[in-house]
Scaffold this motif. Sequence first.
Motif, PDB file in Angstrom:
ATOM      1  N   LEU A  42       0.813  -1.210   0.000  1.00 23.11           N
ATOM      2  CA  LEU A  42       0.000   0.000   0.000  1.00 23.11           C
ATOM      3  C   LEU A  42       0.851   1.266   0.000  1.00 23.11           C
ATOM      4  CD1 LEU A  42      -2.865  -1.002   2.461  1.00 23.11           C
ATOM      5  CD2 LEU A  42      -3.050  -0.631  -0.013  1.00 23.11           C
ATOM      6  N   ARG A  43       1.976   1.227   0.699  1.00 18.56           N
ATOM      7  CA  ARG A  43       2.854   2.405   0.715  1.00 18.56           C
ATOM      8  C   ARG A  43       3.419   2.683  -0.674  1.00 18.56           C
ATOM      9  NH1 ARG A  43       2.609   5.928   5.058  1.00 18.56           N
ATOM     10  NH2 ARG A  43       2.295   4.757   6.976  1.00 18.56           N
ATOM     11  N   LEU A  44       3.813   1.619  -1.382  1.00 17.18           N
ATOM     12  CA  LEU A  44       4.365   1.802  -2.724  1.00 17.18           C
ATOM     13  C   LEU A  44       3.287   2.260  -3.690  1.00 17.18           C
ATOM     14  CD1 LEU A  44       6.839   1.566  -4.541  1.00 17.18           C
ATOM     15  CD2 LEU A  44       6.244  -0.836  -4.936  1.00 17.18           C
ATOM     16  N   ASP A  45       2.110   1.674  -3.590  1.00 20.36           N
ATOM     17  CA  ASP A  45       0.999   2.079  -4.442  1.00 20.36           C
ATOM     18  C   ASP A  45       0.660   3.551  -4.238  1.00 20.36           C
ATOM     19  OD1 ASP A  45      -1.430   1.325  -6.177  1.00 20.36           O
ATOM     20  OD2 ASP A  45      -2.393   2.134  -4.390  1.00 20.36           O
ATOM     21  N   ARG A  99      20.146   1.752 -14.319  1.00 20.08           N
ATOM     22  CA  ARG A  99      19.424   3.011 -14.194  1.00 20.08           C
ATOM     23  C   ARG A  99      19.775   3.784 -12.928  1.00 20.08           C
ATOM     24  NH1 ARG A  99      15.755   4.082 -17.963  1.00 20.08           N
ATOM     25  NH2 ARG A  99      14.928   2.416 -19.246  1.00 20.08           N
ATOM     26  N   LYS A 100      20.787   3.319 -12.225  1.00 21.49           N
ATOM     27  CA  LYS A 100      21.318   4.075 -11.082  1.00 21.49           C
ATOM     28  C   LYS A 100      20.265   4.340 -10.023  1.00 21.49           C
ATOM     29  CE  LYS A 100      25.236   4.282 -13.245  1.00 21.49           C
ATOM     30  NZ  LYS A 100      26.322   3.366 -12.867  1.00 21.49           N
ATOM     31  N   GLY A 101      19.487   3.323  -9.715  1.00 23.39           N
ATOM     32  CA  GLY A 101      18.538   3.449  -8.623  1.00 23.39           C
ATOM     33  C   GLY A 101      17.168   3.945  -9.012  1.00 23.39           C
ATOM     34  N   LEU A 102      16.955   4.267 -10.283  1.00 24.28           N
ATOM     35  CA  LEU A 102      15.666   4.770 -10.706  1.00 24.28           C
ATOM     36  C   LEU A 102      14.736   3.607 -11.043  1.00 24.28           C
ATOM     37  CD1 LEU A 102      16.648   7.723 -13.064  1.00 24.28           C
ATOM     38  CD2 LEU A 102      16.107   7.784 -10.631  1.00 24.28           C
ATOM     39  N   LEU A 103      13.567   3.602 -10.433  1.00 20.97           N
ATOM     40  CA  LEU A 103      12.536   2.640 -10.790  1.00 20.97           C
ATOM     41  C   LEU A 103      11.535   3.398 -11.660  1.00 20.97           C
ATOM     42  CD1 LEU A 103      11.388  -0.215 -10.443  1.00 20.97           C
ATOM     43  CD2 LEU A 103      10.153   0.618  -8.434  1.00 20.97           C
ATOM     44  N   ARG A 104      11.537   3.070 -12.941  1.00 20.70           N
ATOM     45  CA  ARG A 104      10.773   3.841 -13.918  1.00 20.70           C
ATOM     46  C   ARG A 104       9.541   3.053 -14.357  1.00 20.70           C
ATOM     47  NH1 ARG A 104      12.160   7.971 -17.547  1.00 20.70           N
ATOM     48  NH2 ARG A 104      14.298   7.826 -16.779  1.00 20.70           N
ATOM     49  N   LEU A 105       8.352   3.672 -14.242  1.00 20.52           N
ATOM     50  CA  LEU A 105       7.112   3.095 -14.743  1.00 20.52           C
ATOM     51  C   LEU A 105       6.695   3.920 -15.957  1.00 20.52           C
ATOM     52  CD1 LEU A 105       5.225   2.576 -11.343  1.00 20.52           C
ATOM     53  CD2 LEU A 105       6.908   1.092 -12.462  1.00 20.52           C
ATOM     54  N   GLU A 106       6.793   3.325 -17.128  1.00 23.99           N
ATOM     55  CA  GLU A 106       6.610   4.059 -18.370  1.00 23.99           C
ATOM     56  C   GLU A 106       5.171   4.555 -18.527  1.00 23.99           C
ATOM     57  OE1 GLU A 106       8.005   1.145 -18.029  1.00 23.99           O
ATOM     58  OE2 GLU A 106      10.086   1.346 -18.709  1.00 23.99           O
ATOM     59  N   PHE A 107       5.030   5.804 -18.898  1.00 21.49           N
ATOM     60  CA  PHE A 107       3.720   6.451 -19.009  1.00 21.49           C
ATOM     61  C   PHE A 107       2.809   5.699 -19.972  1.00 21.49           C
ATOM     62  CE2 PHE A 107       0.555   9.368 -20.589  1.00 21.49           C
ATOM     63  CZ  PHE A 107       0.212  10.130 -19.480  1.00 21.49           C
ATOM     64  N   GLU A 108       3.338   5.333 -21.148  1.00 23.88           N
ATOM     65  CA  GLU A 108       2.515   4.663 -22.146  1.00 23.88           C
ATOM     66  C   GLU A 108       2.001   3.328 -21.643  1.00 23.88           C
ATOM     67  OE1 GLU A 108       5.438   5.998 -22.584  1.00 23.88           O
ATOM     68  OE2 GLU A 108       5.561   7.159 -24.438  1.00 23.88           O
ATOM     69  N   GLY A 138      13.052   7.693  -7.689  1.00 23.86           N
ATOM     70  CA  GLY A 138      14.495   7.803  -7.533  1.00 23.86           C
ATOM     71  C   GLY A 138      14.928   7.424  -6.130  1.00 23.86           C
ATOM     72  N   THR A 139      16.189   7.714  -5.839  1.00 29.87           N
ATOM     73  CA  THR A 139      16.749   7.356  -4.536  1.00 29.87           C
ATOM     74  C   THR A 139      15.946   7.971  -3.396  1.00 29.87           C
ATOM     75  OG1 THR A 139      18.966   7.179  -5.490  1.00 29.87           O
ATOM     76  CG2 THR A 139      18.817   7.453  -3.105  1.00 29.87           C
ATOM     77  N   THR A 140      15.592   9.237  -3.525  1.00 30.01           N
ATOM     78  CA  THR A 140      14.850   9.902  -2.449  1.00 30.01           C
ATOM     79  C   THR A 140      13.492   9.247  -2.231  1.00 30.01           C
ATOM     80  OG1 THR A 140      15.941  12.010  -2.911  1.00 30.01           O
ATOM     81  CG2 THR A 140      13.871  12.082  -1.682  1.00 30.01           C
ATOM     82  N   GLU A 141      12.757   9.017  -3.325  1.00 31.45           N
ATOM     83  CA  GLU A 141      11.428   8.423  -3.208  1.00 31.45           C
ATOM     84  C   GLU A 141      11.480   7.023  -2.616  1.00 31.45           C
ATOM     85  OE1 GLU A 141      11.298  11.696  -6.059  1.00 31.45           O
ATOM     86  OE2 GLU A 141      12.561   9.890  -5.953  1.00 31.45           O
ATOM     87  N   LEU A 142      12.456   6.226  -3.046  1.00 31.31           N
ATOM     88  CA  LEU A 142      12.559   4.857  -2.537  1.00 31.31           C
ATOM     89  C   LEU A 142      12.982   4.837  -1.070  1.00 31.31           C
ATOM     90  CD1 LEU A 142      14.184   3.103  -5.625  1.00 31.31           C
ATOM     91  CD2 LEU A 142      11.834   2.861  -4.807  1.00 31.31           C
ATOM     92  N   GLN A 143      13.824   5.784  -0.669  1.00 34.46           N
ATOM     93  CA  GLN A 143      14.201   5.875   0.740  1.00 34.46           C
ATOM     94  C   GLN A 143      13.009   6.275   1.599  1.00 34.46           C
ATOM     95  OE1 GLN A 143      17.520   8.592   0.502  1.00 34.46           O
ATOM     96  NE2 GLN A 143      19.033   6.935   0.594  1.00 34.46           N
ATOM     97  N   VAL A 144      12.180   7.194   1.086  1.00 29.70           N
ATOM     98  CA  VAL A 144      10.971   7.580   1.815  1.00 29.70           C
ATOM     99  C   VAL A 144      10.043   6.386   1.961  1.00 29.70           C
ATOM    100  CG1 VAL A 144       8.863   8.961   1.675  1.00 29.70           C
ATOM    101  CG2 VAL A 144      11.080  10.011   1.191  1.00 29.70           C
ATOM    102  N   TYR A 145       9.863   5.635   0.862  1.00 27.27           N
ATOM    103  CA  TYR A 145       9.008   4.444   0.904  1.00 27.27           C
ATOM    104  C   TYR A 145       9.519   3.439   1.930  1.00 27.27           C
ATOM    105  CZ  TYR A 145       7.810  -0.353  -0.397  1.00 27.27           C
ATOM    106  OH  TYR A 145       7.448  -1.669  -0.356  1.00 27.27           O
ATOM    107  N   ALA A 146      10.814   3.114   1.873  1.00 27.97           N
ATOM    108  CA  ALA A 146      11.377   2.127   2.790  1.00 27.97           C
ATOM    109  C   ALA A 146      11.283   2.603   4.236  1.00 27.97           C
ATOM    110  CB  ALA A 146      12.829   1.840   2.415  1.00 27.97           C
ATOM    111  N   SER A 147      11.558   3.881   4.460  1.00 28.51           N
ATOM    112  CA  SER A 147      11.470   4.418   5.821  1.00 28.51           C
ATOM    113  C   SER A 147      10.050   4.321   6.359  1.00 28.51           C
ATOM    114  CB  SER A 147      11.933   5.886   5.840  1.00 28.51           C
ATOM    115  OG  SER A 147      13.294   5.997   5.481  1.00 28.51           O
ATOM    116  N   ASP A 148       9.071   4.601   5.497  1.00 24.20           N
ATOM    117  CA  ASP A 148       7.672   4.491   5.906  1.00 24.20           C
ATOM    118  C   ASP A 148       7.331   3.055   6.293  1.00 24.20           C
ATOM    119  OD1 ASP A 148       7.208   7.145   5.537  1.00 24.20           O
ATOM    120  OD2 ASP A 148       6.221   6.935   3.584  1.00 24.20           O
ATOM    121  N   VAL A 149       7.820   2.095   5.495  1.00 26.87           N
ATOM    122  CA  VAL A 149       7.541   0.680   5.777  1.00 26.87           C
ATOM    123  C   VAL A 149       8.151   0.267   7.102  1.00 26.87           C
ATOM    124  CG1 VAL A 149       7.968  -1.702   5.045  1.00 26.87           C
ATOM    125  CG2 VAL A 149       7.268   0.013   3.360  1.00 26.87           C
TER     126      VAL A 149
END
Length: 290
Positions: A90-93, A247-256, A273-284
Motif C-alpha cells: 500500500l505504501r508503494l501504491d 538506471r542508477k537506482g531509478l525505478l521507472r514506470l513508463e507512461f505509455e 528515484g533514490t529519495t522516493e525509494l528511501q521515503v518508501y522504505a522508511s515508511d515501511v
Amino acid sequence: MSSSASQEATPSILSQASSHAGDQLHRESIRHLIAKSDAFVVSHVTPHAMGRIDKERGEDGQGFRVFLYRSENEILFITIPTHTHEVNHLRLDRLCYDIAAGMGLGSEWAPVGATTYEKRDSVTNIIYTQGEGDSGMRPLYQRPAPGGFPTLVIEAGVTQSRSSLRMKANWWFATSENHVKIVLLVKVDFRDKSIVIEKWKAESQNPPSVARRITRAATRAAQALTPTAVQTVTIKRAAGIGPTSPRKGLLRLEFENLFLRQPTGNESDIILGTTELQVYASDVWRTLNT
C-alpha cells in the motif's frame, strides 16, 4: 468407480511459513496462520471445491485473499492480508499515485485493489483459474469497464517466496493476454533487513536487428512476448539503496504502459528515484516498528 474414489479429496494445507500438512481449510487454521504467515498453499482443490470456497469466503468473512488458483493442478495459493503484508504494497501504491496526481492524473488513475480476475467455463461456470492482486491501477479513460485488467499490478510478500511471486507475475501476463503491462514484486526480508523490488514486463526476446529481418508470416511467433524481470532494486535498511540495473537506482514506470496513451504537457513516466525509494522504505520500517 467406487464411491470413495469418486469423492473429492478434502482440501488440505500443504505448506506455509511453518508446515501444517493435513489440516483442513477451516477457521481455526486461518486464525492460527494469520499470526504466523502471510501465505500458504492448499492442495486437492477441485474446480467444484474452488467454487464453494469462492462463494463461502465472502459469506463468513474469512480473512484471506486468493493469490492464485489453477484447476489443472488443483492447487490454491492463499494470501493472508496481515498488517505487515498490507503496509508493504500500500505504501508503494500510494507513492506511485501521489506522483501521478502531482501531474494532474489523479482522476485517470483507477485503483483496482484486490479485484478478482478469473476465467470460467462459459457453460458450467466452473473456475479454471483465479487470482487477486494486492494493489494496482487501470487507466480510467482507456479502460472504463470496471472489470478491465489493470496496467500496473503490485504483489507483496513477506513469508511468501520469491518463486511464488514470480509465478504470479507470469500468471498476470498470460491470463490478461499481456493487457497487464507492468508487475512490481515487493519482497520484505526481515532477516537481512531489506526490501527487494522486481519490475516485470512482457517483452520480445528478439533484438531489433533480428526483428527487422523476420518475414511477415513469422512475425507473430518470432515476436512473442515473454515475461521478463527488467529491473531489480534492493533497499537495505542500514546501507541504503543498491540497484542491480544500469538506471542508477531509478525505478521507472513508463507512461505509455500505465495510461495507454502518449504523455502531453507536463506528463511523464513515473520515476521513483533514490529519495522516493528511501521515503518508501522508511515508511515501511517505521510503520512496522522494526
